[in-house]
Motif scaffolding. Structure first.
Motif, PDB file in Angstrom:
ATOM      1  N   PRO A 191      17.457  36.114 -43.163  1.00 48.38           N
ATOM      2  CA  PRO A 191      17.712  37.556 -43.138  1.00 48.38           C
ATOM      3  C   PRO A 191      19.041  37.885 -42.470  1.00 48.38           C
ATOM      4  O   PRO A 191      19.466  37.221 -41.526  1.00 48.38           O
ATOM      5  CB  PRO A 191      16.540  38.107 -42.316  1.00 48.38           C
ATOM      6  N   CYS A 211       6.754  35.390 -37.621  1.00 49.09           N
ATOM      7  CA  CYS A 211       7.509  34.292 -38.238  1.00 49.09           C
ATOM      8  C   CYS A 211       6.690  33.001 -38.270  1.00 49.09           C
ATOM      9  O   CYS A 211       6.215  32.532 -37.248  1.00 49.09           O
ATOM     10  CB  CYS A 211       8.819  34.054 -37.482  1.00 49.09           C
ATOM     11  N   PRO A 212       6.501  32.384 -39.442  1.00 47.40           N
ATOM     12  CA  PRO A 212       5.658  31.193 -39.532  1.00 47.40           C
ATOM     13  C   PRO A 212       6.254  29.944 -38.876  1.00 47.40           C
ATOM     14  O   PRO A 212       5.543  28.990 -38.622  1.00 47.40           O
ATOM     15  CB  PRO A 212       5.485  30.985 -41.034  1.00 47.40           C
ATOM     16  N   VAL A 213       7.571  29.953 -38.634  1.00 49.41           N
ATOM     17  CA  VAL A 213       8.197  28.752 -38.067  1.00 49.41           C
ATOM     18  C   VAL A 213       8.832  29.026 -36.702  1.00 49.41           C
ATOM     19  O   VAL A 213       9.635  28.243 -36.225  1.00 49.41           O
ATOM     20  CB  VAL A 213       9.260  28.170 -39.032  1.00 49.41           C
ATOM     21  N   ILE A 216      12.473  33.170 -34.772  1.00 50.72           N
ATOM     22  CA  ILE A 216      13.068  34.410 -34.263  1.00 50.72           C
ATOM     23  C   ILE A 216      12.965  34.462 -32.738  1.00 50.72           C
ATOM     24  O   ILE A 216      11.921  34.148 -32.164  1.00 50.72           O
ATOM     25  CB  ILE A 216      12.372  35.652 -34.863  1.00 50.72           C
ATOM     26  N   VAL A 229      18.037  34.748 -35.298  1.00 49.60           N
ATOM     27  CA  VAL A 229      17.262  33.822 -36.113  1.00 49.60           C
ATOM     28  C   VAL A 229      17.904  32.440 -36.047  1.00 49.60           C
ATOM     29  O   VAL A 229      19.116  32.306 -36.226  1.00 49.60           O
ATOM     30  CB  VAL A 229      17.216  34.305 -37.579  1.00 49.60           C
ATOM     31  N   CYS A 234      14.622  28.604 -40.264  1.00 43.87           N
ATOM     32  CA  CYS A 234      14.146  29.690 -41.131  1.00 43.87           C
ATOM     33  C   CYS A 234      13.803  29.171 -42.534  1.00 43.87           C
ATOM     34  O   CYS A 234      14.587  28.450 -43.140  1.00 43.87           O
ATOM     35  CB  CYS A 234      15.221  30.772 -41.218  1.00 43.87           C
ATOM     36  N   VAL A 235      12.617  29.553 -43.041  1.00 41.97           N
ATOM     37  CA  VAL A 235      12.248  29.157 -44.400  1.00 41.97           C
ATOM     38  C   VAL A 235      12.447  30.305 -45.396  1.00 41.97           C
ATOM     39  O   VAL A 235      11.965  30.247 -46.527  1.00 41.97           O
ATOM     40  CB  VAL A 235      10.790  28.624 -44.461  1.00 41.97           C
ATOM     41  N   CYS A 236      13.114  31.348 -44.940  1.00 41.73           N
ATOM     42  CA  CYS A 236      13.473  32.467 -45.819  1.00 41.73           C
ATOM     43  C   CYS A 236      12.260  33.112 -46.473  1.00 41.73           C
ATOM     44  O   CYS A 236      12.298  33.463 -47.659  1.00 41.73           O
ATOM     45  CB  CYS A 236      14.468  32.023 -46.892  1.00 41.73           C
ATOM     46  N   CYS A 237      11.177  33.240 -45.697  1.00 38.36           N
ATOM     47  CA  CYS A 237       9.946  33.766 -46.296  1.00 38.36           C
ATOM     48  C   CYS A 237       9.946  35.278 -46.395  1.00 38.36           C
ATOM     49  O   CYS A 237       9.177  35.853 -47.160  1.00 38.36           O
ATOM     50  CB  CYS A 237       8.730  33.309 -45.502  1.00 38.36           C
ATOM     51  N   GLY A 238      10.752  35.929 -45.575  1.00 38.14           N
ATOM     52  CA  GLY A 238      10.804  37.391 -45.638  1.00 38.14           C
ATOM     53  C   GLY A 238       9.722  38.102 -44.853  1.00 38.14           C
ATOM     54  O   GLY A 238       9.644  39.333 -44.854  1.00 38.14           O
ATOM     55  N   CYS A 240       9.467  38.683 -41.833  1.00 38.01           N
ATOM     56  CA  CYS A 240       9.974  39.528 -40.749  1.00 38.01           C
ATOM     57  C   CYS A 240      10.431  40.883 -41.258  1.00 38.01           C
ATOM     58  O   CYS A 240      10.558  41.825 -40.485  1.00 38.01           O
ATOM     59  CB  CYS A 240      11.110  38.828 -40.005  1.00 38.01           C
TER      60      CYS A 240
HETATM   61  S1  SF4 Z   1      12.565  34.959 -43.062  1.00 38.92           S
HETATM   62 FE1  SF4 Z   1      10.583  34.075 -42.425  1.00 38.92          FE
HETATM   63  S2  SF4 Z   1      11.146  32.123 -41.514  1.00 38.92           S
HETATM   64 FE2  SF4 Z   1      13.018  33.340 -41.609  1.00 38.92          FE
HETATM   65  S3  SF4 Z   1      13.126  34.376 -39.660  1.00 38.92           S
HETATM   66 FE3  SF4 Z   1      12.084  35.789 -41.051  1.00 38.92          FE
HETATM   67  S4  SF4 Z   1       9.924  35.367 -40.732  1.00 38.92           S
HETATM   68 FE4  SF4 Z   1      11.029  33.631 -39.860  1.00 38.92          FE
END
Ligand code: SF4
Ligand code: HEM
Ligand code: SF4
Ligand code: SF4
Ligand code: SF4
Lengths: 356, 417
Positions: A191, A211-213, A216, A229, A234-238, A240
């Motif tokens: 992000p 955040c799964p990983v 943040i 971040v 970051c796995v770019c899951c969105g 957040c």
């Molecule tokens: S996009 Fe997902 S993995 Fe990346 S900072 Fe946001 S919540 Fe965490």
């Protein structure tokens, strides 16, 4: 000011008031069904009465004029009764077999393709996209319309080895769910944070927890409380973005489309399966997404030619093996296909079972 | 005087082709003179075209609700309202349909009239969770639209951290394979939770779905925190004459390929006289042979439900399949229904008390362990809950004798029943 009306918390209404009378009469007393032709089901009850169902595709996002047209058809052929399916197809039911051909003709004339029963490609289930969602990486109705234009013949016929359920989702969170083919937006960049806004609109502990990983962290940027971040994690899951809109994940260039295959909900034959990644990096190419259509059609044609009767896509791939799948579909196999998320070892091959 | 139609060169390309086009519908709503929706829709088409051109969405959330409820309206405010002012507020009302999505045309027409007067004229039938989605309403029209929908006998669906709208397959209304009344179970459970739908106060969402058999047409297994699937306990019903007819129709080889070979547990054999040999002890009630031989085969007579808990998609720990927590339960009498509703309540209460913020039931069970979940709900342990016993040896087994005794006791009690 007029007084506010208290709602009646009536909950879910009773279906029987809306059902075709033949369904009420034979409720729970059906003996068998068959499919006289694609798009038509015949259900026979203990009483001997038969109900014919004609199924047609819709655009799901229905304007009132289209709904009224569907109602006109239901009034003319089905005593004013109509039903929708979980995947937004529409069903018309009648006990009068002689009405079926005219009903099909009318639906087709009005632009509603008849099909979607049996071993066909059903209507693609979808989310909201640019029309209404607040975090979509792409449109939903548009992708589905463009794809169904390409797949309509497979909707109208029953020539697939088994049912093919296609789903779409406008982000990796994947509200669209499991599919034989799942077409999902894949964000590929972390992000981009608008630090000026974070302090004002984000509940920072909640975002960090989401955040799964655990990528943040709280941070001070230009003297103001914000977030940062760890882009390596970051796995770019969105995830957040919804609690913190200044963490913008959508990107007109780098949000790509990924294709997953072999998911199924049912316990029919094999146990339920998750869908698996097979292609990524496809451009989000509105308004007709031709690159996506090409991959989907390729996968479908290989499945159609190679699978045995009643094998769902995931079952077919389990039989032929993934090496053969990648060979037949001519899709590249990359390091991104190898699972390294929690529990990912379960997806590695711990045997001498090899396909050549 | 009406505003001009915005140019929509990209959206226009979605009007060609054989599949029904939502763009044509939007345009029709925009072009009608003298209706509230024509202005809203012209503006919306402008914004949507802008999204197509720039590949970005422009909606943000906010707070909009109706009197008495804390959920069900999904607020949408435009970020490009200066360019497209008339759709600057475009909220959705999530409304629960009747189980199985049955309508009569009078009801649908009435809904259309309401939405033409108070909203954009755009209705999704249905959302992925099963709601009727009345999409596109200005803030000041939300209450009026809702009052009329509510007066028709419809109620608001779920959103946020509460019980969500449920979905059910067509079930006994039109399917001979239904092993329980999906539509009644759906109503019985959900209507007991109206408070948790309308005033969400759980750690996160909670979804129930109802499918009448293992075919799972309602997509319950992976999309519901609580999936209720129909099954049976005794022997499947076989009409051998119809089996012979099916063998004749398909040919021996194809019958063997399509039915016998596809049984996941090799429970089937074809006898020399073309009748079917069913090893019911090996059958896992998967429905395959019944799907192929709709006339010849049927589920058994001792029907009921199986309950799986904890299915969900990706966020946060990755996808989880539901897990069997009740392998079999009858669902016929009023008492059976009460028992089910009570169990659903217990599941909800335990979730409310024990899940962490933003954690789904499946994630909670992963964290605390299935055995603790069963204990808390007073559910009996059953071998059907696992694929295989544990393989990892890090476990204390000092309560073994006691647990073995409990198992033996349960076996004796069940045998005595
Ligand atoms: S996009 Fe997902 S993995 Fe990346 S900072 Fe946001 S919540 Fe965490
Ligand atoms: C913040 C923006 C979001 C929007 C606008 C959004 C929108 C939607 C919509 C419109 C539906 C269909 C609702 C219905 O049928 O009534 C839906 C379903 C769903 N949403 Fe979301 N969603 C959002 C976030 C999320 C998140 C963060 C998750 C998961 C963590 C999620 C998971 C799901 C799932 C799993 C479904 C499918 C439910 C089912 O069919 O069982 N959504 N979403
Ligand atoms: S898939 Fe993602 S973007 Fe699409 S509706 Fe769900 S949360 Fe929103
Ligand atoms: S889930 Fe089973 S009972 Fe329900 S509609 Fe599908 S086949 Fe019929
Ligand atoms: S229902 Fe499934 S497991 Fe049982 S006999 Fe038929 S195919 Fe085999």
């Amino acid at each position: 000011m007029t007084e506010l009306r208290r709602p009646v918390e009536s909950g879910v209404p009773d279906s029987k008031q809306f059902m075709h009378p033949a369904l009420v009469r034979n409720y729970g007393k059906w003996t068998h069904h068959d499919r006289p032709r694609p798009g038509v089901l015949r259900h026979v009850a203990e009483s001997g009465e038969a109900v014919f169902t004609v199924k047609a595709g819709t655009q799901r996002q229905l304007d009132v004029f289209t709904i009224r047209r569907l109602c006109d058809i239901a009034d003319a052929f089905c005593d004013g009764h109509i039903r929708f399916t979980v995947r937004s197809s529409v069903e018309f039911m009648t006990t009068d077999e002689s009405k079926v051909p005219a009903l099909i003709q009318r639906l087709e004339d009005e632009g509603f393709p008849v099909g979607g029963t049996g071993n066909s490609v059903g209507f693609i289930s979808h989310t909201q996209g640019w029309l209404h969602c607040d975090i979509p990486g792409t449109d939903a109705s548009g992708v589905v319309k463009a794809l169904m234009d390409e797949l309509v013949d497979e909707f109208k016929s029953e020539e697939m080895p088994n049912r093919v359920k296609i789903t779409t989702s406008c982000c990796q969170i994947n509200c669209g769910g499991q599919g034989d083919i799942a077409i999902n937006v894949q964000h590929t960049k972390p992000p981009v944070i608008n630090h000026a806004l974070v302090a004002g609109v984000c509940e920072r502990p909640a975002v960090i927890a989401r955040c799964p990983v655990a990528a943040i962290r709280p941070a001070l940027v230009d003297g103001k409380p914000s977030l940062e971040v760890d882009e390596k994690k970051c796995v770019c899951c969105g995830a957040c973005y919804p609690p913190c809109p200044p963490m913008q994940i959508n990107d007109p260039v780098h949000s790509k489309i990924a294709i997953w295959v072999g998911g199924k909900h049912s316990s029919t034959r094999s146990k339920p399966m998750f869908h698996k990644l097979v292609a990524a990096g496809l451009p989000n190419n509105a308004p007709r997404w031709p690159e996506v259509a090409e991959v989907v059609k390729k996968i479908l044609s290989v499945y159609k030619n190679d699978a045995r009767a009643w094998e769902r896509m995931g079952e077919w791939i389990e039989r032929i093996g993934w090496p053969r799948f990648f060979e037949l579909t001519e899709l590249p196999f990359t390091k991104y296909h190898v699972d390294n998320w929690r529990g990912g070892r379960a997806n590695l091959n711990a045997s001498a079972h090899l396909h050549f | 005087m009406s505003k001009k139609m915005p140019p929509t060169p990209m959206l226009d390309q979605l009007e060609s082709g054989p599949w029904p086009s939502f763009v044509t519908g939007l345009k029709r709503l925009a072009e009608v003179e003298g209706k509230a929706h024509s202005g809203i829709m012209k503006s919306l088409l402008g914004q949507l075209e802008h999204s197509y051109q720039t590949r970005k969405g422009y909606w943000k959330g906010g707070t909009v609700g109706v009197f008495g409820y804390g959920a069900g309206v999904i607020p949408r405010f435009s970020e490009v309202a200066d360019q497209y002012p008339e759709s600057s507020e475009f909220h959705t009302l999530r409304i629960m349909p009747a189980p199985g999505f049955f309508y009569d045309t009078k009801t649908l027409r009435q809904m259309c009239d309401i939405w033409e007067e108070h909203g954009s004229g755009l209705i999704a039938l249905h959302g992925q969770s099963g709601d009727i989605m009345f999409q596109g309403c200005r803030t000041e029209q939300v209450q009026a639209a809702w009052d009329k929908i509510n007066e028709m006998g419809f109620d608001m669906g779920g959103a946020g951290a509460g019980v969500r709208t449920a979905a059910s397959c067509v079930g006994p209304a039109r399917c001979e394979q239904a092993c329980y009344d999906t539509l009644s179970a759906h109503r019985a459970i959900i209507n007991d939770f109206t408070d948790d739908i309308h005033r969400p106060s759980l750690p996160y969402k909670m979804k129930f779905k109802f499918s009448g058999c293992a075919n799972d047409c309602a997509n319950a297994t992976q999309r519901a925190d609580v999936a209720i699937l129909g099954t049976w306990k005794d022997d499947m019903q076989v009409d051998q004459a119809e089996v012979q007819a099916k063998v004749k129709q398909l040919g021996r080889k194809e019958f063997i390929n399509q039915v016998i070979r596809m049984c996941p547990t090799q429970a089937l054999g074809l006898n020399d006289d073309d009748t079917l040999d069913v090893d019911n002890k090996s059958c896992v009630r998967c429905m395959h042979c019944i799907n192929v031989c709709t006339k010849a085969l049927k589920p058994g007579k001792e029907k009921g439900i199986c309950i799986l808990v904890g299915g969900k998609r990706t966020l946060k720990i990755g996808d989880l399949m539901g897990t069997v927590v009740v392998p079999f339960m009858k669902l016929e009498t009023e008492e059976d229904y009460e028992k089910l509703v009570q169990l659903a309540h217990d599941m909800l209460d335990f979730f409310a008390d024990n899940a962490l913020e933003h954690e789904r039931t499946g994630e909670m069970i992963e964290r605390i362990g299935l055995v603790n979940y069963l204990d808390a709900l007073g559910l009996d342990l059953d071998v059907n809950m696992i694929n295989q016993p544990r393989t990892n040896s890090y476990i204390r087994t000092d309560g073994w004798e006691e647990e073995a005794r409990k198992w033996a006791e349960r076996k004796t009690n069940n045998a005595a029943e």
